[in-house]
Design a protein around this motif. Sequence first.
Motif, short mmCIF file in Angstrom:
data_model
loop_
_atom_site.label_atom_id
_atom_site.label_comp_id
_atom_site.label_asym_id
_atom_site.label_seq_id
_atom_site.Cartn_x
_atom_site.Cartn_y
_atom_site.Cartn_z
N ARG A 81 16.28 32.38 -30.42
CA ARG A 81 14.94 32.42 -31.01
C ARG A 81 13.87 32.49 -29.94
N TYR A 82 14.07 31.72 -28.87
CA TYR A 82 13.10 31.76 -27.78
C TYR A 82 13.08 33.14 -27.11
N VAL A 83 14.25 33.71 -26.92
CA VAL A 83 14.33 35.04 -26.31
C VAL A 83 13.58 36.06 -27.16
N ALA A 84 13.80 35.99 -28.48
CA ALA A 84 13.12 36.92 -29.38
C ALA A 84 11.62 36.67 -29.38
N GLU A 85 11.22 35.41 -29.33
CA GLU A 85 9.79 35.09 -29.33
C GLU A 85 9.11 35.59 -28.05
N TRP A 86 9.80 35.44 -26.91
CA TRP A 86 9.23 35.93 -25.65
C TRP A 86 9.07 37.45 -25.69
N ALA A 87 10.08 38.14 -26.23
CA ALA A 87 9.98 39.59 -26.35
C ALA A 87 8.79 39.97 -27.23
N GLY A 88 8.56 39.20 -28.31
CA GLY A 88 7.42 39.47 -29.17
C GLY A 88 6.10 39.24 -28.47
N ILE A 89 6.06 38.23 -27.60
CA ILE A 89 4.83 37.96 -26.84
C ILE A 89 4.52 39.11 -25.90
N GLN A 90 5.56 39.65 -25.28
CA GLN A 90 5.34 40.80 -24.40
C GLN A 90 4.82 42.01 -25.18
N GLU A 91 5.36 42.24 -26.36
CA GLU A 91 4.89 43.34 -27.20
C GLU A 91 3.45 43.10 -27.66
#
Length: 241
Positions: free
Chosen positions: A84-94
């Motif tokens: 979940r954290y990995v996905a959230e970080w990817a979303g922050i970059q986007e």
Amino acid sequence: MSTGAISIVVVVAVVLAAALIIRVIRAGAGRRERALRRRFGPEYELNVAQHAGDTKAAERELEERVRLYGDLRTEPLPGELRERYVAEWAGIQEMFIESPEHSVTGADQLLARLAHDRGYPSGRYEEQVAALSVHHAEHIQGYRQIHDTAARAREGRADTEELREAVVHARPFFEDLVRPPHHGSPTGTGPETARQQHYGERRDESGLRKWLPGSGTRTGTGTGTGTGRTRFGHTRKGGAW
């Protein structure tokens, strides 16, 4: 032996004893400095600079951090929470593409939550950073940078390039914190640092393979193909992550 000769012998003995004591003290100080440099890396030099070059004061502060937090027991993230954290970080970059300010603020908040979930103090930012610096000294400055930049962004005082750099420099810190538990240091002991096996790699029967967004080689356009490549996004100035 005359009184004069005895006096000379005593003086020589005192001088030799003093020289020996000084040598022992210097040797101990040298060992302490080397140990702190090995443990803290760039954090050592940064702390010396913050103490205006006063090495002894800087070393006392670092030793106090080790005393307080060196034995801190942290917990690895459960697999589902890590993902979940990995996905959230990817979303922050986007998110950065459309809203750099919200991206930086979100990244700062994510890192604070992640540190808390790993077991680091979360009551005060300064205490959290001190504890993290003992175990993640190689990249703790990235956390400080994004925290300070987020504060500047909320006041409208951070430009897009400054915001982009904050996210870029915070990413290695995020990688340190989210790394799976089997990615230990080369010796299997010691603080979690950049000297550990590189984040984004997982060993299985087929060898090392990439498993996290953005952990592979990226192209100049930010759009990659093949294993381990991902699209990072661009700043409004056109620069890739």
